[in-house]
Design an enzyme around this catalytic site. Structure first.
Site, PDB file in Angstrom:
ATOM      1  N   SER A  93     -13.822  50.273  19.332  1.00 43.79           N
ATOM      2  CA  SER A  93     -12.928  49.539  18.446  1.00 43.79           C
ATOM      3  C   SER A  93     -13.717  48.467  17.693  1.00 43.79           C
ATOM      4  O   SER A  93     -14.681  48.796  16.999  1.00 43.79           O
ATOM      5  CB  SER A  93     -11.764  48.958  19.242  1.00 43.79           C
ATOM      6  OG  SER A  93     -10.731  48.511  18.394  1.00 43.79           O
ATOM      7  N   ASP A 140      -4.612  58.008  17.047  1.00 47.32           N
ATOM      8  CA  ASP A 140      -4.939  56.583  17.106  1.00 47.32           C
ATOM      9  C   ASP A 140      -4.105  55.848  16.053  1.00 47.32           C
ATOM     10  O   ASP A 140      -4.257  56.083  14.856  1.00 47.32           O
ATOM     11  CB  ASP A 140      -6.431  56.391  16.839  1.00 47.32           C
ATOM     12  CG  ASP A 140      -6.922  54.980  17.124  1.00 47.32           C
ATOM     13  OD1 ASP A 140      -6.137  54.035  16.933  1.00 47.32           O
ATOM     14  OD2 ASP A 140      -8.096  54.836  17.509  1.00 47.32           O
ATOM     15  N   HIS A 162      -5.887  55.323  20.647  1.00 47.98           N
ATOM     16  CA  HIS A 162      -6.874  54.254  20.774  1.00 47.98           C
ATOM     17  C   HIS A 162      -7.104  53.961  22.266  1.00 47.98           C
ATOM     18  O   HIS A 162      -6.207  54.140  23.083  1.00 47.98           O
ATOM     19  CB  HIS A 162      -6.354  53.002  20.070  1.00 47.98           C
ATOM     20  CG  HIS A 162      -7.417  52.072  19.581  1.00 47.98           C
ATOM     21  ND1 HIS A 162      -8.304  52.417  18.592  1.00 47.98           N
ATOM     22  CD2 HIS A 162      -7.725  50.794  19.947  1.00 47.98           C
ATOM     23  CE1 HIS A 162      -9.116  51.395  18.360  1.00 47.98           C
ATOM     24  NE2 HIS A 162      -8.797  50.396  19.187  1.00 47.98           N
TER      25      HIS A 162
END
Length: 320
Positions: free
Chosen positions: A172, A264, A296
């Site tokens: 991320s 995601d 995610h």
């Protein structure tokens, strides 16, 4: 731990299951995913989703060097932790983990499961803190990570690190910073406030669902990106471009391994799709694992984590 995907749940959620990979170049099949995050949440609620241990104990066969200061700026001391097998006699390849958290939260200990796993595999593992967006805006985080890489090279002999065999790994926001510094570490903006010394070049990058272009319509409209940047895109578009790993992609960039889930909802899969395209156009060696039906932070699921580690192992054996 609870068994992942028992027969009853697979039957109940059959519509959500995605076909596993049959690519002969990928001997381990991709874990089955879900049609959407709601069905994944149901699976978790039914007890069918086995998660990794988030805070495992450090095994006795590892040395842990914690809370090592690597930079002090504006009164804030930034620290890193190092893990390695006891009794290492030769300089070892080293993995630098950069935590996520939308640039505004998270901590370096978040990667402890990977830090332990890869230290036990014979790598030295390092995790570092950086200034979050509530403390300082871009380029602070990038400058900190860059200084951390330089510090690791400067102190390599002290910890048994091979300074010529470093890899950056992040998820991320940490994936974004790993890509940004892996491709653009020589950018003058990112080299302020660091002690003079070696460059910050690395041999390889592993990216988990990291944003690569902060100039897209979606990116510039999100609160997380605006908070990280400290301004709106219209106020400083050039700075947004400097914050985008895409800006620095060139033929001599490190080989890159990419993991991204197709459902995601935080970092669009198009970001990783585009990253692979740009790397291919530049001639940068890369490998892309586009996991159908995973969201995610998908690698907190045990089966996804096992899959990712299998391919990280192969990638690092090839390039590090």
């Amino acid at each position: 731990m609870r068994k992942l995907f028992p027969a009853l749940v697979c039957f109940c959620l059959a519509a959500a299951c995605q076909p596993a990979s049959t690519d002969p170049e990928r001997p381990l099949q991709a874990p089955r995913g879900y049609l959407n995050e709601t069905l994944l949440t149901i699976a978790y609620g039914l007890g069918s989703l086995d998660l990794i241990e988030s805070a495992p104990a450090v095994p006795e066969n590892l040395d842990a060097f914690k809370d090592i200061p690597y930079k002090t700026i504006n009164g804030q001391e930034l620290q890193l932790d190092i893990y390695r097998k006891k009794g290492l006699r030769e300089p070892a390849p080293t993995l630098i983990f950069v935590h996520g958290g939308a640039w505004k939260k998270g901590k370096r200990q978040d990667y402890l499961p990977y830090l332990i796993d890869y230290a036990e595999k014979g790598y030295i593992t390092v995790t570092l803190s950086y200034r979050l967006s509530g403390v300082a805006k871009f380029p602070a985080a990038a400058q900190d990570v860059n200084c951390g890489i330089k510090w690791i090279k400067q102190h390599a002999e002290e910890y048994g690190i091979d300074p010529d065999r470093l890899a950056l790994i992040g998820g991320s926001a940490g994936g974004h910073l790993s890509l940004l510094l892996g491709y653009g570490g020589e950018e003058p903006l990112f080299n302020r406030d660091c002690e003079q010394g070696p460059d910050s070049g690395v041999k390889a990058i592993v990216d988990f669902y990291g944003p690569v272009d902060l100039t897209t319509s979606y990116a510039i409209s999100t609160e997380q990106v605006q908070s990280f940047m400290g301004s709106r895109f219209e106020q400083d578009p050039d700075m947004y471009r400097l914050a985008s790993p895409r800006t620095f992609i060139s033929a001599d960039d490190p080989p890159t391994l990419i993991f991204q889930g197709t459902i995601d909802s935080l970092v669009p899969v198009s970001q990783s799709d585009s990253l692979q395209l740009w790397l291919q156009e530049a001639g940068v060696p890369n490998e892309y694992h586009r996991l159908k039906g995973w969201p995610h932070t998908m690698d907190i699921a045990q089966e996804v984590n096992d899959y990712c580690q299998f391919y990280i192992d192969r990638f690092l054996a090839k390039y590090l």
